[in-house]
Motif scaffolding. Sequence first.
Motif, PDB file in Angstrom:
ATOM      1  N   ASN A 213      25.924  39.512  37.476  1.00  0.00           N
ATOM      2  CA  ASN A 213      27.270  39.589  36.935  1.00  0.00           C
ATOM      3  C   ASN A 213      28.300  40.036  37.961  1.00  0.00           C
ATOM      4  OD1 ASN A 213      26.413  38.810  34.377  1.00  0.00           O
ATOM      5  ND2 ASN A 213      25.945  40.900  33.765  1.00  0.00           N
ATOM      6  N   SER A 214      27.854  40.689  39.016  1.00  0.00           N
ATOM      7  CA  SER A 214      28.785  41.196  40.015  1.00  0.00           C
ATOM      8  C   SER A 214      29.083  40.183  41.119  1.00  0.00           C
ATOM      9  CB  SER A 214      28.221  42.469  40.653  1.00  0.00           C
ATOM     10  OG  SER A 214      27.013  42.181  41.345  1.00  0.00           O
ATOM     11  N   THR A 215      28.382  39.062  41.151  1.00  0.00           N
ATOM     12  CA  THR A 215      28.514  38.135  42.273  1.00  0.00           C
ATOM     13  C   THR A 215      29.897  37.515  42.342  1.00  0.00           C
ATOM     14  OG1 THR A 215      26.152  37.608  42.254  1.00  0.00           O
ATOM     15  CG2 THR A 215      27.623  36.025  43.305  1.00  0.00           C
ATOM     16  N   ARG A 216      30.318  36.861  41.267  1.00  0.00           N
ATOM     17  CA  ARG A 216      31.592  36.158  41.299  1.00  0.00           C
ATOM     18  C   ARG A 216      32.786  37.089  41.518  1.00  0.00           C
ATOM     19  NH1 ARG A 216      33.548  32.746  36.146  1.00  0.00           N
ATOM     20  NH2 ARG A 216      33.609  34.870  35.318  1.00  0.00           N
ATOM     21  N   PRO A 217      32.923  38.219  40.797  1.00  0.00           N
ATOM     22  CA  PRO A 217      34.068  39.103  41.044  1.00  0.00           C
ATOM     23  C   PRO A 217      34.134  39.629  42.473  1.00  0.00           C
ATOM     24  CG  PRO A 217      33.014  39.668  38.974  1.00  0.00           C
ATOM     25  CD  PRO A 217      32.119  38.696  39.650  1.00  0.00           C
ATOM     26  N   LEU A 218      32.976  40.007  43.041  1.00  0.00           N
ATOM     27  CA  LEU A 218      32.984  40.563  44.394  1.00  0.00           C
ATOM     28  C   LEU A 218      33.275  39.497  45.441  1.00  0.00           C
ATOM     29  CD1 LEU A 218      29.978  43.041  44.153  1.00  0.00           C
ATOM     30  CD2 LEU A 218      32.423  43.531  43.969  1.00  0.00           C
ATOM     31  N   VAL A 219      32.807  38.280  45.213  1.00  0.00           N
ATOM     32  CA  VAL A 219      33.144  37.185  46.126  1.00  0.00           C
ATOM     33  C   VAL A 219      34.636  36.893  46.058  1.00  0.00           C
ATOM     34  CG1 VAL A 219      32.816  34.721  46.567  1.00  0.00           C
ATOM     35  CG2 VAL A 219      30.847  36.171  46.113  1.00  0.00           C
TER      36      VAL A 219
ATOM     37  N   LEU B 226      38.720  42.361  39.688  1.00  0.00           N
ATOM     38  CA  LEU B 226      37.459  42.669  39.009  1.00  0.00           C
ATOM     39  C   LEU B 226      37.586  42.550  37.502  1.00  0.00           C
ATOM     40  CD1 LEU B 226      36.246  45.754  41.101  1.00  0.00           C
ATOM     41  CD2 LEU B 226      35.425  43.402  41.245  1.00  0.00           C
ATOM     42  N   ILE B 227      38.620  43.142  36.923  1.00  0.00           N
ATOM     43  CA  ILE B 227      38.728  43.121  35.461  1.00  0.00           C
ATOM     44  C   ILE B 227      39.173  41.751  34.945  1.00  0.00           C
ATOM     45  CG2 ILE B 227      39.201  45.585  35.336  1.00  0.00           C
ATOM     46  CD1 ILE B 227      42.136  44.904  34.878  1.00  0.00           C
ATOM     47  N   ALA B 228      39.870  40.968  35.794  1.00  0.00           N
ATOM     48  CA  ALA B 228      40.297  39.644  35.358  1.00  0.00           C
ATOM     49  C   ALA B 228      39.157  38.634  35.402  1.00  0.00           C
ATOM     50  CB  ALA B 228      41.457  39.150  36.221  1.00  0.00           C
ATOM     51  N   SER B 229      38.161  38.865  36.232  1.00  0.00           N
ATOM     52  CA  SER B 229      37.079  37.890  36.416  1.00  0.00           C
ATOM     53  C   SER B 229      35.771  38.290  35.752  1.00  0.00           C
ATOM     54  CB  SER B 229      36.827  37.681  37.918  1.00  0.00           C
ATOM     55  OG  SER B 229      36.487  38.910  38.548  1.00  0.00           O
ATOM     56  N   SER B 230      35.703  39.457  35.131  1.00  0.00           N
ATOM     57  CA  SER B 230      34.444  39.906  34.535  1.00  0.00           C
ATOM     58  C   SER B 230      34.702  40.729  33.276  1.00  0.00           C
ATOM     59  CB  SER B 230      33.644  40.735  35.548  1.00  0.00           C
ATOM     60  OG  SER B 230      32.494  41.288  34.948  1.00  0.00           O
ATOM     61  N   SER B 231      34.126  40.280  32.163  1.00  0.00           N
ATOM     62  CA  SER B 231      34.212  41.053  30.921  1.00  0.00           C
ATOM     63  C   SER B 231      33.388  42.335  31.012  1.00  0.00           C
ATOM     64  CB  SER B 231      33.729  40.205  29.747  1.00  0.00           C
ATOM     65  OG  SER B 231      32.378  39.790  29.949  1.00  0.00           O
ATOM     66  N   ASN B 232      32.360  42.320  31.844  1.00  0.00           N
ATOM     67  CA  ASN B 232      31.529  43.513  32.026  1.00  0.00           C
ATOM     68  C   ASN B 232      32.356  44.670  32.586  1.00  0.00           C
ATOM     69  OD1 ASN B 232      29.165  45.110  32.197  1.00  0.00           O
ATOM     70  ND2 ASN B 232      28.917  44.542  34.339  1.00  0.00           N
ATOM     71  N   TYR B 233      33.191  44.390  33.601  1.00  0.00           N
ATOM     72  CA  TYR B 233      34.025  45.440  34.175  1.00  0.00           C
ATOM     73  C   TYR B 233      35.092  45.907  33.188  1.00  0.00           C
ATOM     74  CZ  TYR B 233      31.888  44.502  38.700  1.00  0.00           C
ATOM     75  OH  TYR B 233      30.984  44.368  39.724  1.00  0.00           O
ATOM     76  N   ARG B 234      35.586  44.990  32.359  1.00  0.00           N
ATOM     77  CA  ARG B 234      36.564  45.393  31.353  1.00  0.00           C
ATOM     78  C   ARG B 234      35.954  46.369  30.349  1.00  0.00           C
ATOM     79  NH1 ARG B 234      38.112  39.845  31.912  1.00  0.00           N
ATOM     80  NH2 ARG B 234      36.865  39.227  30.097  1.00  0.00           N
ATOM     81  N   GLU B 235      34.729  46.109  29.947  1.00  0.00           N
ATOM     82  CA  GLU B 235      34.061  47.016  29.022  1.00  0.00           C
ATOM     83  C   GLU B 235      33.779  48.368  29.672  1.00  0.00           C
ATOM     84  OE1 GLU B 235      33.525  46.565  25.862  1.00  0.00           O
ATOM     85  OE2 GLU B 235      34.482  44.589  25.952  1.00  0.00           O
ATOM     86  N   ILE B 236      33.411  48.331  30.938  1.00  0.00           N
ATOM     87  CA  ILE B 236      33.104  49.591  31.641  1.00  0.00           C
ATOM     88  C   ILE B 236      34.344  50.460  31.773  1.00  0.00           C
ATOM     89  CG2 ILE B 236      32.430  50.549  33.878  1.00  0.00           C
ATOM     90  CD1 ILE B 236      30.476  48.239  34.173  1.00  0.00           C
ATOM     91  N   ILE B 237      35.473  49.863  32.153  1.00  0.00           N
ATOM     92  CA  ILE B 237      36.680  50.676  32.330  1.00  0.00           C
ATOM     93  C   ILE B 237      37.186  51.198  30.998  1.00  0.00           C
ATOM     94  CG2 ILE B 237      38.295  48.729  32.240  1.00  0.00           C
ATOM     95  CD1 ILE B 237      38.511  51.906  34.431  1.00  0.00           C
ATOM     96  N   LYS B 238      37.027  50.417  29.930  1.00  0.00           N
ATOM     97  CA  LYS B 238      37.406  50.921  28.605  1.00  0.00           C
ATOM     98  C   LYS B 238      36.560  52.131  28.236  1.00  0.00           C
ATOM     99  CE  LYS B 238      38.994  46.493  26.692  1.00  0.00           C
ATOM    100  NZ  LYS B 238      38.708  45.432  25.684  1.00  0.00           N
ATOM    101  N   ARG B 239      35.263  52.030  28.475  1.00  0.00           N
ATOM    102  CA  ARG B 239      34.369  53.140  28.151  1.00  0.00           C
ATOM    103  C   ARG B 239      34.667  54.365  29.011  1.00  0.00           C
ATOM    104  NH1 ARG B 239      30.120  50.613  28.903  1.00  0.00           N
ATOM    105  NH2 ARG B 239      29.449  51.391  30.943  1.00  0.00           N
TER     106      ARG B 239
END
Length: 381
Positions: free
Chosen positions: A261-267, A325-338
């Motif tokens: 899940n981290s590949t595309r945002p970090l690239v 990061l938050i625009a390209s991954s829903s995982n990061y959006r959930e993490i920052i909300k938490r």
Amino acid sequence: MSTTNLQPSSLNQTTSFIETSTAFFNLTYGNHSAGGRELQRKSASSLGRWTDFEMYRYTFWSIVLFIVATGIIGNVLQFIMMGDTKLNHLSYSVYLKFLSVSDSLLLSINLLSETNKVFPIQYAIPVYIGILSFALRVLAGILSPWLVVGLTLDRYICICFPLKRQILCTKKKAIAVCSAMLVVSGVLLMPFPVSMGVVKNRCFPPEGITSYYNFILLLFSSILPCLFILVLNILIITQIQRSRYFRSSFTTSTASRPQDNSTRPLVLVSVLAFVTLVPVAVSKAVQISLEQLDRHLDGQALHQNVRTILFMIYLLNFGQNFYILIASSSNYREIIKRRLACCSLKWKLRRQQSQSVVTQSSHTSGSGSGSAGLSVASIRE
């Protein structure tokens, strides 16, 4: 960059010398003394400049303020997000934490510099403050692109050599790499404060210091990191495409093994860092080349029409990572909300505890004064 005068600088001229010497990181004004502005206007008029940027300095400062404010907020949120339990043990979280600090430092220094140009300080600036500002700007300017290189290299190893991931891509090794980059950046910076002479409140920059930092800044903060980022990203994207083709040849269903899940945002972070760094590097290389070919030609004046745009693009590089990061991954959006909800809950609990302590202390003091009053009354009786 306009040609730097290496004559002794007085106490309140140190910042002027430093701003002129570090125009690589400040592509807007150059030296803003009265003579500098007059010379710049003459050079610009002789070259047929189509606009006078002095009319728009407040608008430009407002744009810089917005970029810096949003960038620092994003960097703070990125640092908080990388402290999550799911990410804190990963190697790339170390690079992003270092980037948050380095980028915020560089944004702050650039904002202070631009603010001083629009709203100049009327009193003398001590020599050590000017030297410290220069040192921090150069240090962060060299360190940040190489942290992106380290992040890209980390992704390259994870994708192209997955069996080496558990050995090379660890948190301890990432900390060691980032620390080594910090030390090397400090070593490259060291000649300036060491060789600078201060006699009777006058700053004496040695001859050749401007050429040295032109070379260092152009090579180590633009050309080399951009080259590494470009090559590594090409290899990463090529390997991803090969992996997809390989998996598709062995399965008939559309479902396949999910990618990291981290590949595309970090690239994307790495690619957009390259995009925002390249224009400044190209402009600086062209400017230095023109000045070397013709000593009487002002390369800085030739780039006056585009330098302001390049400077804003350059600033974007240091405040865009969190939003990518938050625009390209829903995982990061959930993490920052938490993480934000957790921080808000902790703040409320601490506030309630402090209020309860104050209430208990007030009750204790009240009961103590009441008992003292009763004892006094009994004594009177």
